[in-house]
Design a protein around this motif. Sequence first.
Motif, mmCIF file in Angstrom:
data_model
loop_
_atom_site.group_PDB
_atom_site.id
_atom_site.type_symbol
_atom_site.label_atom_id
_atom_site.label_comp_id
_atom_site.label_asym_id
_atom_site.label_seq_id
_atom_site.Cartn_x
_atom_site.Cartn_y
_atom_site.Cartn_z
ATOM 1 N N PHE A 328 -3.245 90.089 -15.689
ATOM 2 C CA PHE A 328 -1.681 89.576 -15.887
ATOM 3 C C PHE A 328 -0.725 89.998 -14.767
ATOM 4 O O PHE A 328 0.033 89.112 -14.531
ATOM 5 N N VAL A 329 -0.939 91.185 -13.883
ATOM 6 C CA VAL A 329 -0.161 91.237 -12.696
ATOM 7 C C VAL A 329 -0.178 90.141 -12.067
ATOM 8 O O VAL A 329 0.791 89.596 -11.527
ATOM 9 N N GLU A 330 -1.483 89.776 -11.520
ATOM 10 C CA GLU A 330 -1.642 88.900 -10.524
ATOM 11 C C GLU A 330 -0.958 87.326 -10.902
ATOM 12 O O GLU A 330 -0.333 86.594 -10.185
ATOM 13 N N LYS A 331 -1.353 87.066 -12.034
ATOM 14 C CA LYS A 331 -0.804 85.478 -12.486
ATOM 15 C C LYS A 331 0.654 85.634 -12.684
ATOM 16 O O LYS A 331 1.411 84.487 -12.272
ATOM 17 N N TYR A 332 1.092 86.820 -13.025
ATOM 18 C CA TYR A 332 2.678 86.923 -13.042
ATOM 19 C C TYR A 332 3.254 87.009 -11.501
ATOM 20 O O TYR A 332 4.267 86.042 -11.378
ATOM 21 N N ALA A 333 2.612 87.639 -10.665
ATOM 22 C CA ALA A 333 2.973 87.569 -9.283
ATOM 23 C C ALA A 333 3.148 86.164 -8.459
ATOM 24 O O ALA A 333 3.891 85.724 -8.060
ATOM 25 N N VAL A 334 1.806 85.602 -8.876
ATOM 26 C CA VAL A 334 1.665 84.290 -8.096
ATOM 27 C C VAL A 334 2.494 83.335 -8.600
ATOM 28 O O VAL A 334 3.225 82.674 -8.047
ATOM 29 N N ALA A 340 7.652 79.859 -8.356
ATOM 30 C CA ALA A 340 9.127 79.525 -8.546
ATOM 31 C C ALA A 340 9.854 79.328 -7.760
ATOM 32 O O ALA A 340 9.751 79.647 -6.296
ATOM 33 N N THR A 341 11.291 78.522 -7.878
ATOM 34 C CA THR A 341 12.243 78.138 -6.646
ATOM 35 C C THR A 341 13.042 79.405 -6.250
ATOM 36 O O THR A 341 13.409 79.453 -5.251
ATOM 37 N N ALA A 342 13.270 80.397 -7.395
ATOM 38 C CA ALA A 342 14.082 81.568 -7.119
ATOM 39 C C ALA A 342 13.118 82.830 -7.257
ATOM 40 O O ALA A 342 13.383 83.310 -8.357
ATOM 41 N N PRO A 343 12.592 83.125 -6.372
ATOM 42 C CA PRO A 343 11.566 84.651 -6.759
ATOM 43 C C PRO A 343 12.369 85.744 -7.012
ATOM 44 O O PRO A 343 13.454 85.916 -6.582
ATOM 45 N N LYS A 344 11.900 86.515 -7.901
ATOM 46 C CA LYS A 344 12.659 87.694 -8.601
ATOM 47 C C LYS A 344 12.081 88.890 -7.885
ATOM 48 O O LYS A 344 11.129 89.048 -7.468
ATOM 49 N N ARG A 349 8.530 94.028 -7.182
ATOM 50 C CA ARG A 349 8.507 95.709 -7.271
ATOM 51 C C ARG A 349 7.443 95.967 -8.422
ATOM 52 O O ARG A 349 6.762 96.833 -8.263
ATOM 53 N N LEU A 350 7.205 94.998 -9.296
ATOM 54 C CA LEU A 350 5.958 95.184 -10.348
ATOM 55 C C LEU A 350 4.863 94.971 -9.834
ATOM 56 O O LEU A 350 3.891 96.121 -9.944
#
Length: 817
Positions: A328-334, A340-344, A349-350
């Motif tokens: 879950f963490v990996e897919k969300y981060a990648v 994404a054009t505007a990374p959060k 941090r997560l």
Amino acid sequence: MERFFAAQTPAQQAAAVAALAPQPLLAVVAQLGGAATSADPFERAKAVALLSQLLARNAAADKKSVSVLMEFYLARLHDATSVPELVDGILSMLKSGLVARKDAIDTARAFFKELNVQNYAQTVRFSVYCVFECLLKSHLDAMKYLGDQFIAGFLVAMDGEKDPRNILISFSIIQTIVVNFDITVKYEDVFESIYCYFPITFRPPPNDPYGITSADLKLKLRSCFSASPLFGKLAWPILIEKLSSTSDNAKLDAMETIAACAPVYGGSSIGKSLEELWEHLKEESLDAKPAAQKDAALAAVTAVTYALSTDAAASSIALDGLSKFLTFVEKYAVGELISATAPKESVRRLLKASAKATEPAFFKLVTTVIKPFLESLKGNSDTMESRAEKYAVFHDFLEISEGFYGDVSSMDDDSLPLNPLIPFKDDLYQYFSSALSSKNNRVITAGLHGLSQLSILRGGFMTALELEWYFETLLGLVINENNAVRQVAISLLTVESQRRVDKVLLHIVPQLLEAAALEGKEEPVLNSLECLVALCGASATVYADAIPKLTAMIEALSGLSLIHPIATALEIISSDQTSVVPEFDYIKYLFAPLLRSLVSRKVESGFLYSDFVLVESVGRTFASVIRVMDQREQERVAELVTKTLYLRDVFRPGIAHSESNLLIIIFSAVISNLRAEAKVPNADISALLNWLTQEAVTKGAISDQVKAVYLESVYHVVSSVLNKADGSVVSKFVFENAELYKLVENSQSLKVRQSAICLVLWITRATVMKKPSADELAKVTGLIDLLKGSDGGIIASNFYILSADDPSFGKQILTKE
């Protein structure tokens, strides 16, 4: 006895109890006769109150009398009217340490049988809980012998409790039970008794005298929740449900409780709710959430990852849970940081929160995340913000790896596993170093932090040449840049001064000193000195190396445009000192060279002692340093300054170069900051004081700014010397300066009168602070009388001089008629 029963006030009761206290308790019981068993409930209660008050006063008692009284008290617990007094007496006996094991067991059983606790007032309930708490503290084994009987009895006693004072102590008791008892049979009942309070919504009333806060209750309840892994399967559904609440407070409480409980419960207890838990925590970590929510969500992610990791070593099912969560963490981060054009920033941090939980979690995330991140940097399609976030991810991973795999100091530790980032070290170095050519400050900053982290990791992440280039890069940024990046470079060199000071001394300090001496290059000079100030403040080794070189530069340089900033740097470095640098010779490397420069050096504009700005700056440096020195070193400095400035006629009456008298500022900076026990060097004190007094009232040929500092220095010197002098010197001074007091009364010059008044105030303060004799005190009182007849406005504006050290001073002198 009769006095107690006849008493109408608490004070009268207390007096009667005090009179009875020396008597044996059983003798007092005998004197009570039938009062304790009277048909009148109020008489019975008063008799028990007498005994309980005697017990509370630690009246004469032994194990036998306590046992007899305990049996009597327990037998009366059915008497509702007397219960408050009975409970107080039982609590006093338990606190005495004289209660036997059998009586402790009987006490618990009697309370469970006879008392319907919730029927009584708050204060009585609180006392009952105190009895249970005392039983657990002093007779834990006996209460564990009761086992489930004690657990069930206490849960009934606290059932329905609503008062925060009572809830707080009840939670403490529950925690003690869970930690010390076998709750295998009763854990569901125990959990039910506490989960009904979750989440805590208590708001203390205004001006609450008890000081109980919502945080107190939350923390204590959280301690109960996290006291046993048996609560896991019961708590997770409740905690996950609260994460979907519309109340931010409820969600915050739930996440903070998860962070505390997950390592205790273990990852397997989460079961099929893992994905739902992940979705909630991911949502609460977003940038738009309040800071407290985000921090709590990240802490919960770390705790859940830790729980899943620790379980994974024991079972394949748990290993599947860890893999699932990290996926879950990996897919969300990648998805959010690469696609994404505007990374959060919240995504990074997560990712960090999960990666830092355990080494297995870190290893898995490195092997799945780093490579796609590196691949994404090969093109030029990234925005600067996207690129900065990716660099920040790399830095986070490097920073975390230091904790798991060691730094350069543990290079020979074969027990540590190899860092999984080693295969990527060349790529990381390339990307971090290329980031420094960016025009975006955030990208440059990320690159600098990345290089800093690479340079300290175990495993050869940087070659010697790469490390040398890194230091040269920091140096160039420090000297030549004038933006936020320069501050980052300074902070990184400050870190290096603590972990690799030898390299800082070899490669950085000499070049900073060289840049500080560049004629006509104001920005590099100021930039290099700013960095030296930071390095000296961070490292005593750098301080000991750089200070002698800076003072030598003042002795050698010919231009004030360079001398002034160096003197200011020394002033700033000294002002931050809270203690001396061990084994550093301050006289040889700081005081003596600066004194030599001021006294004898001449530049294009004249002698250095005529430059007020420089003299004042050096004075502040001396004052800062001497304050942190011990008495012996202070006296050595005072002797040096006295010999250099006073005994060698640098300033004295009749000297041709009156500008040198500015050096009184230096003299004052040292003498006025000596410790109370430090002695002023031997000199012609009376002559010095008389001349300084004349200086104070006649000086007028210098500017107002210089005059203010100069005169303040004169006042301080006179005050300090008088304070340390004996009574004969004070008396002689008063006699020889009678003209001073006439000026206070009669001078037609406002400036002269103001100087005279200020000096008299300082003299008064110094004399009284040294606890003078009665004769001296009378003379000082005479000074105050003079002041009463002079300019009240001047006195009022300078009254702080008298009251600064001792607010009670006025009671001794100022109110004296």
